[in-house]
Design an enzyme around this catalytic site. Structure first.
Site, mmCIF file in Angstrom:
data_model
loop_
_atom_site.group_PDB
_atom_site.id
_atom_site.type_symbol
_atom_site.label_atom_id
_atom_site.label_comp_id
_atom_site.label_asym_id
_atom_site.label_seq_id
_atom_site.Cartn_x
_atom_site.Cartn_y
_atom_site.Cartn_z
ATOM 1 C CE1 TYR A 1 -3.392 2.866 0.753
ATOM 2 C CE2 TYR A 1 -2.032 3.341 2.670
ATOM 3 C CZ TYR A 1 -3.053 3.692 1.799
ATOM 4 O OH TYR A 1 -3.714 4.893 1.978
HETATM 5 N N1 LIG Z 1 -8.746 7.112 5.954
HETATM 6 C C1 LIG Z 1 -7.471 7.344 6.199
HETATM 7 O O1 LIG Z 1 -7.025 7.430 7.353
HETATM 8 C C2 LIG Z 1 -6.492 7.521 5.065
HETATM 9 C C3 LIG Z 1 -5.138 7.748 5.403
HETATM 10 C C4 LIG Z 1 -4.220 7.934 4.364
HETATM 11 C C5 LIG Z 1 -4.663 7.918 3.052
HETATM 12 N N2 LIG Z 1 -5.974 7.683 2.761
HETATM 13 C C6 LIG Z 1 -6.390 7.680 1.360
HETATM 14 O O2 LIG Z 1 -7.518 8.532 1.225
HETATM 15 C C7 LIG Z 1 -8.379 8.025 0.200
HETATM 16 C C8 LIG Z 1 -9.794 7.848 0.742
HETATM 17 O O3 LIG Z 1 -9.754 6.906 1.807
HETATM 18 P P1 LIG Z 1 -11.052 6.507 2.644
HETATM 19 O O4 LIG Z 1 -10.623 6.181 4.016
HETATM 20 O O5 LIG Z 1 -12.133 7.499 2.397
HETATM 21 O O6 LIG Z 1 -11.420 5.118 1.921
HETATM 22 P P2 LIG Z 1 -12.818 4.564 1.369
HETATM 23 O O7 LIG Z 1 -12.576 3.121 1.045
HETATM 24 O O8 LIG Z 1 -13.934 4.895 2.296
HETATM 25 O O9 LIG Z 1 -13.024 5.395 0.029
HETATM 26 C C9 LIG Z 1 -12.445 5.024 -1.196
HETATM 27 C C10 LIG Z 1 -13.550 4.964 -2.246
HETATM 28 O O10 LIG Z 1 -12.957 4.635 -3.507
HETATM 29 C C11 LIG Z 1 -13.788 3.728 -4.181
HETATM 30 N N3 LIG Z 1 -12.965 2.944 -5.107
HETATM 31 C C12 LIG Z 1 -12.053 1.980 -4.779
HETATM 32 N N4 LIG Z 1 -11.499 1.486 -5.902
HETATM 33 C C13 LIG Z 1 -12.042 2.167 -6.942
HETATM 34 C C14 LIG Z 1 -11.877 2.120 -8.354
HETATM 35 N N5 LIG Z 1 -11.014 1.243 -8.917
HETATM 36 N N6 LIG Z 1 -12.585 2.966 -9.126
HETATM 37 C C15 LIG Z 1 -13.461 3.840 -8.568
HETATM 38 N N7 LIG Z 1 -13.679 3.918 -7.236
HETATM 39 C C16 LIG Z 1 -12.980 3.090 -6.443
HETATM 40 C C17 LIG Z 1 -14.415 2.876 -3.106
HETATM 41 O O11 LIG Z 1 -15.663 2.292 -3.517
HETATM 42 C C18 LIG Z 1 -14.596 3.878 -1.961
HETATM 43 O O12 LIG Z 1 -15.899 4.443 -1.959
HETATM 44 C C19 LIG Z 1 -7.715 6.750 -0.312
HETATM 45 O O13 LIG Z 1 -6.925 7.085 -1.434
HETATM 46 C C20 LIG Z 1 -6.823 6.332 0.841
HETATM 47 O O14 LIG Z 1 -5.736 5.545 0.408
HETATM 48 C C21 LIG Z 1 -6.887 7.488 3.738
#
Ligand SMILES: NC(=O)c1ccc[n+]([C@@H]2O[C@H](COP(=O)([O-])OP(=O)(O)OC[C@H]3O[C@@H](n4cnc5c(N)ncnc54)[C@H](O)[C@@H]3O)[C@@H](O)[C@H]2O)c1
Length: 316
Positions: free
Chosen positions: A152
């Site tokens: 990741y």
């Molecule tokens: N939540 C955290 O603490 C955190 C920390 C660091 C980075 N991030 C990054 O922030 C972003 C959002 O994270 P989150 O916690 O809201 O996750 P989440 O899983 O709730 O949201 C991600 C969304 O992307 C959609 N998705 C996944 N693969 C896809 C694809 N191939 N095409 C279209 N849509 C797709 C999913 O259905 C989901 O709704 C991500 O990139 C994650 O890596 C999150």
């Protein structure tokens, strides 16, 4: 400036909050999300319904790896907030190919289509995990990030480098935001705060990895969203910013704070350290403060109280 922003991952935790905040301030928003089953897609549909109470959210159900879907979703947009991804450190150890495909190839497809569509501003979600397993804090954006300890983290670093490479075209400002453990209403159900709070509330054991001394910088969702909007407004060239609180909390302290917020003692199910997990995260915010005017406002105790209130509120 009137703009139309495409939010990828708009149905997810952070994406639904970003879409809501953009609508609240009067921007036009479009969404792209494939509603993956990483967690219950019904929760994502409910997120979208909640955002739609604030305004119009045309949302294309499609994949960021599909150029035709991306082209359609981008119609009329001059900015992109790219949040769609395979998230989570531990599951990436079991599915490195899937993570690379969505997070790296998917970002390349989106970048190329955005460039072709004349998008001016591209903001994307990176992660504190790119800093690797370190014991020296705080983490500064200019620190070397060449020792990821999970697929990741490697895909997020690769995504940053891909964004940087698109600067050569000179047509897009590109900003990568390193989020430090976001939490708050709609947090993904498998993430520690959400999973722990539910387990404590229901009297179930809390899966507790390691000896409790691992430390995290937890960032309330409103602060993350504020940083995303500021990045959209002040984009310039290629930038990387940490978005965190610059405070670290040990796992043991987190459980104690959650016990207080939920009003019940936790039963701990002690387990060994997980491969891929890092011992510490802590954001240096000097750059985000100076260039974005970013200032986190929600201390953990207050954010956890708000999260628990949300968790207990029945939703239709
Ligand atoms: N939540 C955290 O603490 C955190 C920390 C660091 C980075 N991030 C990054 O922030 C972003 C959002 O994270 P989150 O916690 O809201 O996750 P989440 O899983 O709730 O949201 C991600 C969304 O992307 C959609 N998705 C996944 N693969 C896809 C694809 N191939 N095409 C279209 N849509 C797709 C999913 O259905 C989901 O709704 C991500 O990139 C994650 O890596 C999150």
């Amino acid at each position: 400036m009137t703009r139309r922003v495409l939010v990828t991952g708009a149905a997810g935790f952070i994406g639904s909050h970003v879409a809501a905040a953009l609508l609240r301030r009067g921007d036009a928003v479009a969404g792209l999300d494939s509603f993956t089953d990483f967690y219950d897609p019904a929760l994502k549909r409910r997120n979208v319904e909640e955002v739609r109470r604030l305004g119009e959210l045309p949302l294309l159900e499609g994949d960021v790896r599909d150029p035709a879907a991306v082209r359609e979703a981008l119609r009329g947009c001059d900015a992109v907030v790219h949040l769609a991804a395979k998230a989570g450190v531990r599951p990436s150890l079991l599915d490195p190919v899937g993570y690379a495909d969505v997070n790296v190839r998917g970002t390349a497809v989106l970048l190329e289509e955005a460039r072709a569509a004349g998008v001016r501003t591209f903001v994307s979600a990176s992660s504190s995990s790119v800093y690797g397993a370190r014991s020296a804090a705080p983490f500064v954006e200019s620190d070397p990030c060449d020792r990821p300890v999970s697929p990741y983290a490697a895909t997020k670093r690769a995504m940053e480098l891909l964004c940087r490479s698109f600067q050569v075209h000179g047509s897009m400002d590109l900003t990568c935001l390193r989020f430090f453990t976001a939490y708050g209403p709609r947090q993904r159900p498998e993430m520690a705060i959400h999973a722990f709070a539910r387990a404590i509330g229901e009297g179930r054991p809390v899966p507790f990895y390691g000896d409790g001394t691992s430390r995290r910088d937890y960032t309330y969702i409103d602060d993350i969203v504020d940083g995303v909007l500021r990045s959209l407004d002040r984009a310039s060239g290629f930038r990387i910013y940490n978005l965190g609180e610059s405070a670290t909390t040990s796992l043991s302290e987190l459980v104690a704070l959650l016990e207080e917020a939920v009003g019940r003692r936790a039963i701990l199910d002690r387990r060994p350290d997980q491969p891929g997990d890092v011992p510490l995260t802590c954001a240096d915010l000097t750059l985000a403060r100076a260039e974005l005017g970013y200032e986190p406002r929600t201390p953990l105790r207050e954010g956890l109280a708000r999260f628990v209130e949300w968790m207990r509120t029945p939703r239709g």
